[in-house]
Design an enzyme around this catalytic site. Structure first.
Site, PDB file in Angstrom:
ATOM      1  N   PRO A   1     -17.111 -18.347  -9.349  1.00  0.00           N
ATOM      2  CG  PRO A   1     -18.220 -20.255 -10.088  1.00  0.00           C
ATOM      3  CD  PRO A   1     -18.008 -18.810 -10.406  1.00  0.00           C
TER       4      PRO A   1
ATOM      5  CB  CYS B   1      -7.441  -7.484   1.343  1.00  0.00           C
ATOM      6  SG  CYS B   1      -6.226  -6.190   1.158  1.00  0.00           S
TER       7      CYS B   1
ATOM      8  NE  ARG C   1       0.657 -11.114   1.619  1.00  0.00           N
ATOM      9  CZ  ARG C   1       0.674  -9.786   1.713  1.00  0.00           C
ATOM     10  NH1 ARG C   1       0.647  -9.212   2.897  1.00  0.00           N
ATOM     11  NH2 ARG C   1       0.707  -9.037   0.628  1.00  0.00           N
TER      12      ARG C   1
ATOM     13  CB  THR D   1      -7.578  -2.387   6.129  1.00  0.00           C
ATOM     14  OG1 THR D   1      -7.459  -2.185   4.727  1.00  0.00           O
ATOM     15  CG2 THR D   1      -9.006  -2.725   6.473  1.00  0.00           C
TER      16      THR D   1
ATOM     17  CE  LYS E   1      -9.393  -4.526  -9.218  1.00  0.00           C
ATOM     18  NZ  LYS E   1      -9.819  -3.126  -9.111  1.00  0.00           N
TER      19      LYS E   1
ATOM     20  CG  ASN F   1     -11.672  -5.428   1.259  1.00  0.00           C
ATOM     21  OD1 ASN F   1     -11.864  -5.091   0.090  1.00  0.00           O
ATOM     22  ND2 ASN F   1     -10.498  -5.317   1.839  1.00  0.00           N
TER      23      ASN F   1
ATOM     24  CB  VAL G   1      -0.918  -0.016   1.246  1.00  0.00           C
ATOM     25  CG1 VAL G   1      -1.667   1.296   1.386  1.00  0.00           C
ATOM     26  CG2 VAL G   1      -1.880  -1.190   1.172  1.00  0.00           C
TER      27      VAL G   1
HETATM   28  C1  UDX Z   1      -8.948  -6.960  -2.678  1.00  0.00           C
HETATM   29  C2  UDX Z   1      -9.981  -5.903  -3.083  1.00  0.00           C
HETATM   30  O1  UDX Z   1     -10.470  -6.179  -4.399  1.00  0.00           O
HETATM   31  C3  UDX Z   1      -9.385  -4.514  -3.000  1.00  0.00           C
HETATM   32  O2  UDX Z   1     -10.383  -3.546  -3.301  1.00  0.00           O
HETATM   33  C4  UDX Z   1      -8.841  -4.290  -1.605  1.00  0.00           C
HETATM   34  O3  UDX Z   1      -8.226  -3.019  -1.501  1.00  0.00           O
HETATM   35  C5  UDX Z   1      -7.841  -5.378  -1.228  1.00  0.00           C
HETATM   36  O4  UDX Z   1      -8.454  -6.671  -1.390  1.00  0.00           O
HETATM   37  P1  UDX Z   1      -6.897  -8.217  -3.843  1.00  0.00           P
HETATM   38  O5  UDX Z   1      -6.778  -8.999  -2.578  1.00  0.00           O
HETATM   39  O6  UDX Z   1      -5.667  -7.658  -4.450  1.00  0.00           O
HETATM   40  O7  UDX Z   1      -7.895  -6.973  -3.638  1.00  0.00           O
HETATM   41  O8  UDX Z   1      -7.546  -9.193  -4.931  1.00  0.00           O
HETATM   42  P2  UDX Z   1      -8.935  -9.396  -5.701  1.00  0.00           P
HETATM   43  O9  UDX Z   1      -8.710  -9.193  -7.138  1.00  0.00           O
HETATM   44  O10 UDX Z   1     -10.023  -8.611  -5.089  1.00  0.00           O
HETATM   45  O11 UDX Z   1      -9.169 -10.968  -5.463  1.00  0.00           O
HETATM   46  C6  UDX Z   1      -9.263 -11.507  -4.151  1.00  0.00           C
HETATM   47  C7  UDX Z   1      -9.491 -12.988  -4.186  1.00  0.00           C
HETATM   48  O12 UDX Z   1     -10.816 -13.283  -4.601  1.00  0.00           O
HETATM   49  C8  UDX Z   1      -8.588 -13.780  -5.143  1.00  0.00           C
HETATM   50  O13 UDX Z   1      -8.155 -14.952  -4.488  1.00  0.00           O
HETATM   51  C9  UDX Z   1      -9.480 -14.092  -6.316  1.00  0.00           C
HETATM   52  O14 UDX Z   1      -9.098 -15.268  -6.980  1.00  0.00           O
HETATM   53  C10 UDX Z   1     -10.814 -14.266  -5.628  1.00  0.00           C
HETATM   54  N1  UDX Z   1     -11.971 -14.016  -6.507  1.00  0.00           N
HETATM   55  C11 UDX Z   1     -12.208 -12.771  -6.999  1.00  0.00           C
HETATM   56  C12 UDX Z   1     -12.860 -15.065  -6.793  1.00  0.00           C
HETATM   57  O15 UDX Z   1     -12.662 -16.203  -6.342  1.00  0.00           O
HETATM   58  N2  UDX Z   1     -13.956 -14.803  -7.567  1.00  0.00           N
HETATM   59  C13 UDX Z   1     -14.222 -13.589  -8.080  1.00  0.00           C
HETATM   60  O16 UDX Z   1     -15.244 -13.430  -8.768  1.00  0.00           O
HETATM   61  C14 UDX Z   1     -13.319 -12.525  -7.800  1.00  0.00           C
END
Ligand code: UDX
Length: 448
Positions: free
Chosen positions: A258, A266, A334, A121, A157, A214, A11
């Site tokens: 899914p 996060c 992670r 956060t 993200k 989130n 961040v």
């Molecule tokens: C997330 C939030 O999107 C972001 O706004 C916040 O600031 C930090 O947390 P990030 O952890 O970088 O960001 O990843 P993101 O793209 O949101 O995906 C998170 C997880 O959800 C991944 O493991 C992804 O594979 C999973 N995911 C996402 C799904 O399984 N299905 C989806 O439809 C979308």
């Protein structure tokens, strides 16, 4: 404007770089000397597209500097951003010790007006706690210096953090006074161009917005994973269900994919922390609990499918794994689903041959040398001698592989796809036995 950022992790570093890129003078402070040295040489400690170029250019034109000197960082800037980690404590709450250490440092070293900003956060009430902490410290020192505390949560993200920071959907500013809000308007001018994105509110609402956003996204994912598992049992294809649902604008297509569970820094941590906050305040955390528990189960789904097909004794068997990072375009493992899969396979005596375009090094750091793990340089090499292929991350390189090569290389043509990348009918035509998530497979083809 003169800005200091405490913490050069994900961040902090992204925010520092994009502020410097638009002309602010930014000092990035970190207690880790080795990390600071690396950053001075534009050696970014994690993979994030586009970040290194901005860091390099901003350092070259003198707008971005890195230091371990807290005094310099506090005294040379008016805006002090706290961007240090808030990891999960043992009870699920956010560990605030790093944040409060920075607040302490600021109180000790400040000698003129400061605006102290939380970007990490943090639990609701943190801005107030920091305010009380600094005010108390100044009082004990017998010093009277004006300061304000604001909450300005990030919504980055991983993998698109630079783009997200440069074109935010919204800029949330939680502050008590209109003057401070105006200072933020000025600070974010370059990112607030097409339409008004800055939303001013009180600090507690700003802090809560981040957690709630989130948690909502995590809820969508766990809901869809539950739908997928039901679909699988009743012979429906969740990919068709997803499209049918997403076409309703009230539901929307985003974040309803899914898969094998959400991971990363996060969602798991923030759902746990919000759950803790709810119970601490004697409020129900029923939805958050279900979201978390569903996700934990989903992370074991690939192992379950594989063992349902191959049996629970994997001694002498090798499994190819494509994708180790918790999502594409990052090297971050992670809470990654791949870890649950690999640990499940190892506990049944299996061997893993894994490939990730970016996360092989992270995986080696995590697990060290072990006989039952081989990290390969290509996705093809991971297949050699393996009994099955499992896909954990939807990297672009995995979307259209050479299926004939997969068939020819695997000991048997068997794919477990945790991201639903392929069409089951196409797989059947190719003679590949294919298990996705929620694709009606379990009733069409019972385990043999
Ligand atoms: C997330 C939030 O999107 C972001 O706004 C916040 O600031 C930090 O947390 P990030 O952890 O970088 O960001 O990843 P993101 O793209 O949101 O995906 C998170 C997880 O959800 C991944 O493991 C992804 O594979 C999973 N995911 C996402 C799904 O399984 N299905 C989806 O439809 C979308």
């Amino acid at each position: 404007m003169k800005i200091s950022i405490f913490g050069s992790g994900y961040v902090g570093l992204v925010q520092a770089a994009i502020f410097a890129d638009v002309g602010h003078r930014v000092i990035c402070m970190d207690v880790d000397q080795a990390r600071v040295e690396r950053l001075r040489n534009c050696d970014i400690p994690f993979f994030e597209p586009g970040l290194a170029d901005i860091v390099r250019a901003a350092q070259a034109n003198g707008l971005l500097s890195f230091t371990t000197d807290a005094r310099e960082a506090v005294q040379a800037s008016d805006y002090l951003f706290i961007c240090v980690g808030t990891p999960s404590a043992a009870d699920g709450s956010a560990d605030m010790s790093y944040v409060m250490d920075v607040a302490d440092t600021i109180a000790r070293l400040m000698s003129s007006r400061k605006v102290v900003v939380t970007k990490s956060t943090v639990p609701v009430g943190t801005a107030d706690a920091i305010k009380a902490h600094i005010a108390g410290a100044l009082q004990r020192q017998g010093r009277s210096i004006p300061f304000a505390v604001a909450s300005n949560p990030e919504f980055l993200k991983e993998g698109s953090a630079v783009k997200d920071a440069q074109s935010p959907d919204r800029i949330i500013v939680g502050a008590e006074s209109p003057e401070v809000i105006d200072e933020f308007r000025h600070m974010y001018q370059a990112f607030n161009r097409n339409h008004e994105k800055l939303m001013a509110m009180d600090p507690r609402s700003a802090e809560m917005t981040k957690y709630a956003a989130n948690a909502m996204l995590a809820t969508k994912i766990s809901f869809m994973n539950e739908m997928a598992n039901i679909a699988e049992s009743v012979g429906a294809d969740v990919e068709l269900v997803r499209r049918g649902m997403g076409s309703d604008p009230r539901i929307g297509y985003q974040f309803i994919y899914p898969g094998c569970g959400y991971g990363g820094s996060c969602f798991p941590k923030d759902v746990r922390a919000l759950k803790h906050l709810a119970t601490e305040n004697q409020r129900s955390a029923a939805i958050l609990t279900a979201v978390h528990d569903t996700n934990q189960r989903q992370k074991n789904r690939l192992s379950e499918l594989l063992m349902g097909r191959m049996g629970a004794d994997l001694t002498g068997k090798t499994v190819a794994v494509w994708g180790l990072a918790f999502k594409p375009n990052t090297d971050d493992m992670r809470e990654a689903p791949s870890r649950y899969l690999m640990e499940g396979l190892w506990s049944c005596g299996g061997k893993v041959q894994a490939y990730d375009p970016q996360a092989n090094a992270a995986c080696a750091d995590l697990y060290g040398e072990r006989e039952d793990l081989e990290l390969t340089d290509t996705k093809e090499a991971a297949l050699e001698g393996a009994s099955a292929l499992v896909i954990c991350t939807e990297w672009k390189a995995f979307w259209s592989p050479d299926f004939e090569h997969i068939k020819a290389t695997l000991a048997q043509p068997l794919i477990f796809d945790g991201r639903n990348l392929y069409n089951p009918a196409h797989m059947e035509e190719l003679g590949i036995e294919y298990f996705g998530i929620g694709r009606g497979r379990s009733i069409q083809q019972p385990a043999t």
